[in-house]
Design a protein around this motif. Structure first.
Motif, mmCIF file in Angstrom:
data_model
loop_
_atom_site.group_PDB
_atom_site.id
_atom_site.type_symbol
_atom_site.label_atom_id
_atom_site.label_comp_id
_atom_site.label_asym_id
_atom_site.label_seq_id
_atom_site.Cartn_x
_atom_site.Cartn_y
_atom_site.Cartn_z
ATOM 1 N N LYS A 31 0.828 -1.212 0.000
ATOM 2 C CA LYS A 31 0.000 0.000 0.000
ATOM 3 C C LYS A 31 0.862 1.262 0.000
ATOM 4 C CE LYS A 31 -4.125 -1.897 2.263
ATOM 5 N NZ LYS A 31 -5.023 -1.799 3.445
ATOM 6 N N GLY A 34 2.304 1.651 -3.395
ATOM 7 C CA GLY A 34 1.262 2.092 -4.318
ATOM 8 C C GLY A 34 0.915 3.561 -4.136
ATOM 9 N N GLU A 38 1.328 6.406 -6.935
ATOM 10 C CA GLU A 38 0.223 7.272 -7.343
ATOM 11 C C GLU A 38 0.580 8.748 -7.191
ATOM 12 O OE1 GLU A 38 -3.162 6.176 -5.109
ATOM 13 O OE2 GLU A 38 -3.471 4.253 -6.140
#
Length: 280
Positions: A31, A34, A38
């Protein structure tokens, strides 16, 4: 068997716990990675959009160039304000409220940017000419609000920096005065020394005047002069130091022959009075 069963059960529980922790750690790491991807992707996309708007502003003419200029000004103002507020949030917590207002303002700016993007694809020039002044006025209001908060935050940081610098300068001056503590003590000691030196000088001057007056009298003139000569001679003898080549410090013949001590002892015995006649 019971002991071995308990040990096997504990080993299995430990293995399951390790596996669960490994899975949880892997999920959290995935996470985090990620989220970073992003964020970098959004920054890269925004940089590409900004570069495209700059290119449209300087390469195209007419409504497309005007729309690109409005979008670029809106984006630049909000980005500059966000950088200032986020940069000063660590030192000033009150900027958090301003940052929340900026987020709300950014939402309105995103809606306006979407309308401007749609207007870029409008084929009717009359429609663009009719809608562009209204959208530009909304963009100016958002830009002015963002600039007002940015300038206020900059003035607040500058004021806090000036106040902190003033306090720091005062503390440095106080510390410098404390380090120079010998100035006050030296001045007091100098004043005391001057007073002490003035006292003996005055007394010596009065005594000297009295001595000169007594020396001027017929009765005390000769003894004072007679007593003063040996004293001055002794002082001169103490002041004058024998040199190596002036001939004053050369040893006598008795010292060279080693007879100085026996002769001195003999002279003392001759000068010592005898005890016989005084006893009789």
């Amino acid at each position: 068997m019971d002991v071995f069963g308990v040990m096997i059960g504990l080993a299995l529980l430990f293995g399951v716990a390790v596996m669960v922790l490994a899975v949880v750690g892997t999920v959290k790491a995935a996470k985090a990675v990620g989220a970073k991807i992003e964020k970098h992707e959004a920054n890269a996309r925004r940089a590409v959009e900004t570069a495209t708007l700059k290119a449209k502003k300087y390469t195209q003419v007419g409504p497309p160039a005007q729309i690109a200029a409005v979008r670029l000004g809106l984006r630049t103002s909000l980005d500059g304000t966000r950088q200032v507020l986020e940069g000063g949030l660590a030192q000033d917590g009150q900027l958090g409220e301003s940052l929340a207002l900026l987020n709300r303002l950014d939402a309105h700016a995103a809606e306006l940017d979407g309308e401007l993007r749609m207007l870029e694809r409008e084929p009717e020039t009359a429609r663009i000419a009719a809608k562009l002044p209204e959208l530009r006025e909304r963009a100016e209001r958002i830009t002015h609000s963002a600039e007002t908060m940015r300038w206020a935050a900059q003035d607040r940081m500058h004021r806090f920096a000036d106040d902190e610098l003033s306090r720091l300068s005062q503390e440095c001056e106080s510390e410098a005065g404390a380090l120079r503590h010998w100035d006050g003590a030296g001045g007091a000691a100098g004043a005391a020394g001057a007073a002490g030196s003035a006292g003996p000088t005055g007394a010596a001057g009065f005594t000297g005047a009295a001595g000169r007056a007594s020396a001027g009298s017929p009765a005390g003139g000769a003894p004072g002069s007679a007593g003063g000569a040996p004293g001055s001679a002794g002082a001169t003898g103490r002041a004058a130091r024998a040199g190596l080549t002036d001939g004053k410090g050369h040893p006598s013949a008795e010292e060279l022959l080693g007879l100085a001590d026996p002769l001195a002892k003999l002279a003392q015995r001759l000068r010592k009075p005898s005890a016989g006649p005084s006893a009789g």
